[in-house]
Design a protein around this motif. Sequence first.
Motif, PDB file in Angstrom:
ATOM      1  N   PRO A 125      -6.232  -3.980 -11.244  1.00 60.83           N
ATOM      2  CA  PRO A 125      -5.350  -4.693 -12.179  1.00 60.83           C
ATOM      3  C   PRO A 125      -5.688  -4.444 -13.657  1.00 60.83           C
ATOM      4  CG  PRO A 125      -5.871  -6.114 -10.338  1.00 60.83           C
ATOM      5  CD  PRO A 125      -6.686  -4.866 -10.157  1.00 60.83           C
ATOM      6  N   ARG A 126      -6.963  -4.280 -13.973  1.00 59.35           N
ATOM      7  CA  ARG A 126      -7.330  -4.078 -15.387  1.00 59.35           C
ATOM      8  C   ARG A 126      -6.775  -2.766 -15.956  1.00 59.35           C
ATOM      9  NH1 ARG A 126     -12.174  -0.766 -15.659  1.00 59.35           N
ATOM     10  NH2 ARG A 126     -12.867  -0.309 -13.524  1.00 59.35           N
ATOM     11  N   GLN A 177       2.409  -2.977  -3.493  1.00 58.89           N
ATOM     12  CA  GLN A 177       2.243  -1.522  -3.362  1.00 58.89           C
ATOM     13  C   GLN A 177       0.822  -1.086  -3.721  1.00 58.89           C
ATOM     14  OE1 GLN A 177       5.722  -0.323  -6.062  1.00 58.89           O
ATOM     15  NE2 GLN A 177       5.501   1.431  -4.714  1.00 58.89           N
ATOM     16  N   LEU A 178       0.218  -1.795  -4.670  1.00 52.71           N
ATOM     17  CA  LEU A 178      -1.086  -1.381  -5.202  1.00 52.71           C
ATOM     18  C   LEU A 178      -2.285  -1.977  -4.455  1.00 52.71           C
ATOM     19  CD1 LEU A 178       0.053  -1.514  -8.885  1.00 52.71           C
ATOM     20  CD2 LEU A 178      -1.134   0.465  -7.911  1.00 52.71           C
ATOM     21  N   ILE A 179      -2.004  -2.847  -3.469  1.00 52.48           N
ATOM     22  CA  ILE A 179      -3.112  -3.455  -2.716  1.00 52.48           C
ATOM     23  C   ILE A 179      -3.944  -2.361  -2.050  1.00 52.48           C
ATOM     24  CG2 ILE A 179      -3.679  -4.899  -0.697  1.00 52.48           C
ATOM     25  CD1 ILE A 179      -1.327  -6.743  -1.548  1.00 52.48           C
ATOM     26  N   ASP A 180      -5.269  -2.479  -2.187  1.00 57.42           N
ATOM     27  CA  ASP A 180      -6.219  -1.504  -1.612  1.00 57.42           C
ATOM     28  C   ASP A 180      -6.093  -0.089  -2.190  1.00 57.42           C
ATOM     29  OD1 ASP A 180      -7.273  -3.521  -0.015  1.00 57.42           O
ATOM     30  OD2 ASP A 180      -5.897  -3.091   1.641  1.00 57.42           O
ATOM     31  N   HIS A 181      -5.543   0.030  -3.380  1.00 57.33           N
ATOM     32  CA  HIS A 181      -5.502   1.354  -4.014  1.00 57.33           C
ATOM     33  C   HIS A 181      -6.943   1.801  -4.308  1.00 57.33           C
ATOM     34  CE1 HIS A 181      -4.807   4.568  -6.919  1.00 57.33           C
ATOM     35  NE2 HIS A 181      -3.552   4.605  -6.512  1.00 57.33           N
ATOM     36  N   GLY A 213       0.775  -1.233   0.000  1.00 58.75           N
ATOM     37  CA  GLY A 213       0.000   0.000   0.000  1.00 58.75           C
ATOM     38  C   GLY A 213       0.810   1.289   0.000  1.00 58.75           C
ATOM     39  N   LYS A 214       2.129   1.189  -0.224  1.00 56.11           N
ATOM     40  CA  LYS A 214       2.989   2.381  -0.163  1.00 56.11           C
ATOM     41  C   LYS A 214       3.479   2.796  -1.560  1.00 56.11           C
ATOM     42  CE  LYS A 214       3.753   2.307   4.511  1.00 56.11           C
ATOM     43  NZ  LYS A 214       3.012   1.112   4.904  1.00 56.11           N
ATOM     44  N   LYS A 215       3.545   4.102  -1.789  1.00 53.53           N
ATOM     45  CA  LYS A 215       4.068   4.616  -3.057  1.00 53.53           C
ATOM     46  C   LYS A 215       5.585   4.741  -3.017  1.00 53.53           C
ATOM     47  CE  LYS A 215       0.116   7.482  -4.383  1.00 53.53           C
ATOM     48  NZ  LYS A 215      -0.332   8.857  -4.690  1.00 53.53           N
ATOM     49  N   LEU A 216       6.217   4.648  -4.187  1.00 51.43           N
ATOM     50  CA  LEU A 216       7.666   4.857  -4.283  1.00 51.43           C
ATOM     51  C   LEU A 216       8.059   6.241  -3.778  1.00 51.43           C
ATOM     52  CD1 LEU A 216       8.388   3.470  -7.887  1.00 51.43           C
ATOM     53  CD2 LEU A 216       9.350   2.544  -5.787  1.00 51.43           C
ATOM     54  N   THR A 217       7.134   7.180  -3.938  1.00 50.77           N
ATOM     55  CA  THR A 217       7.426   8.575  -3.595  1.00 50.77           C
ATOM     56  C   THR A 217       7.094   8.944  -2.148  1.00 50.77           C
ATOM     57  OG1 THR A 217       5.261   9.037  -4.573  1.00 50.77           O
ATOM     58  CG2 THR A 217       7.180   9.488  -5.938  1.00 50.77           C
ATOM     59  N   CYS A 218       6.670   7.952  -1.342  1.00 49.50           N
ATOM     60  CA  CYS A 218       6.302   8.286   0.049  1.00 49.50           C
ATOM     61  C   CYS A 218       7.552   8.530   0.903  1.00 49.50           C
ATOM     62  CB  CYS A 218       5.432   7.183   0.648  1.00 49.50           C
ATOM     63  SG  CYS A 218       6.351   5.684   1.033  1.00 49.50           S
ATOM     64  N   GLU A 219       7.328   8.978   2.124  1.00 52.92           N
ATOM     65  CA  GLU A 219       8.434   9.261   3.048  1.00 52.92           C
ATOM     66  C   GLU A 219       8.883   7.965   3.731  1.00 52.92           C
ATOM     67  OE1 GLU A 219       9.772  12.496   4.348  1.00 52.92           O
ATOM     68  OE2 GLU A 219       9.046  13.015   2.340  1.00 52.92           O
ATOM     69  N   TYR A 220      10.187   7.749   3.833  1.00 51.57           N
ATOM     70  CA  TYR A 220      10.692   6.599   4.589  1.00 51.57           C
ATOM     71  C   TYR A 220      12.113   6.902   5.041  1.00 51.57           C
ATOM     72  CZ  TYR A 220      12.443   5.690  -0.140  1.00 51.57           C
ATOM     73  OH  TYR A 220      13.012   5.828  -1.387  1.00 51.57           O
ATOM     74  N   LYS A 221      12.561   6.146   6.026  1.00 48.01           N
ATOM     75  CA  LYS A 221      13.888   6.361   6.593  1.00 48.01           C
ATOM     76  C   LYS A 221      14.971   5.887   5.612  1.00 48.01           C
ATOM     77  CE  LYS A 221      16.774   4.383  10.220  1.00 48.01           C
ATOM     78  NZ  LYS A 221      17.363   3.157   9.724  1.00 48.01           N
TER      79      LYS A 221
END
Length: 313
Positions: free
Chosen positions: A226-227, A217-221, A52-60
């Motif tokens: 998927p289509r 990453q896309l789960i629960d977007h 559920g996280k984007k590549l562009t999100c904040e992380y350590k």
Amino acid sequence: GASEEVAPPVQQCFMVPKKEINVVSDMAKWKRSQAYADYMGFILTLNEGVRGKKLTCEYKVSEPIEKLVALLNTLDRWIDETPPVDQPSRFGNKAFRTWYAKLDQEAEKLVSAVIPKHLADAAPEVAVYLKESVGNSTRIDYGTGHEAAFAAFLCCLCKIGVLRVDDQMAIVFKVFNRYLEVMRKLQKTYRMEPAGSQGVWGLDDFQFLPFIWGSSQLIDHPSLEPRHFVDEKVVNENHKDFMFLECILFITEMKTGPFAEHSNQLWNISAVPSWSKVNQGLIRMYKAECLEKFPVIQHFKFGSLLPIQPVTS
């Protein structure tokens, strides 16, 4: 008893003389091994970590992560310094061998720059996985076995404590993503052949893991299903956020013709109703098509960090 010594933080790392898994009966040994359990556990832990996280999100971003990115930047720079040579055959540019020879020579030094001094003994063993992760210099090909070696390289860094639990998102989003960029550049620059490709029946010519982690990453977007990934507009607008779409973009840049023809397996996946189902299906497929396929795993190296011994726990 009192005579038992406390094990040092890293077992004296040595490459045991390797019996490559080269008879099919050994596939059973591989599936029961500590190496397989650790490797698969690592893949699944990261799968949960990026859910559920984007590549562009904040992380350590820790210091070892920065050092790994610097290592990959070095490999990237070497590609610029080693342009393809003129040759009659279109594929498998021989300049790759020059590039690879440099990595072969420098790998231990590159790894030593990432790990702290007190773990220096681990460098030779860990460097083996790095060298295996960029393709084969004889055949000038690259495939999911090489990708697995890079994941094993990162797994070893976790086992010796260089990478930690709170590095999970950065491992995938910063390090593995940078690795993918460098591999795509290698594949394009030297026109590398796909290794062990199943052609139209495979998921992708070169990679597998970014589809697993990318689908997580896309789960629960809220809107992307998927289509949608076969829709060019959706891919163009969202690829910077999602690894899965970045992979689709690369495929459409490299291949011509209808998507359903050149990437039939992915086309089929676009009919699956939810990303969590896609994710579960890809994990099953990864085990069956990559980790349990002899041509892919025959080159996997075992040592003290990823042992071939059966799982103890």
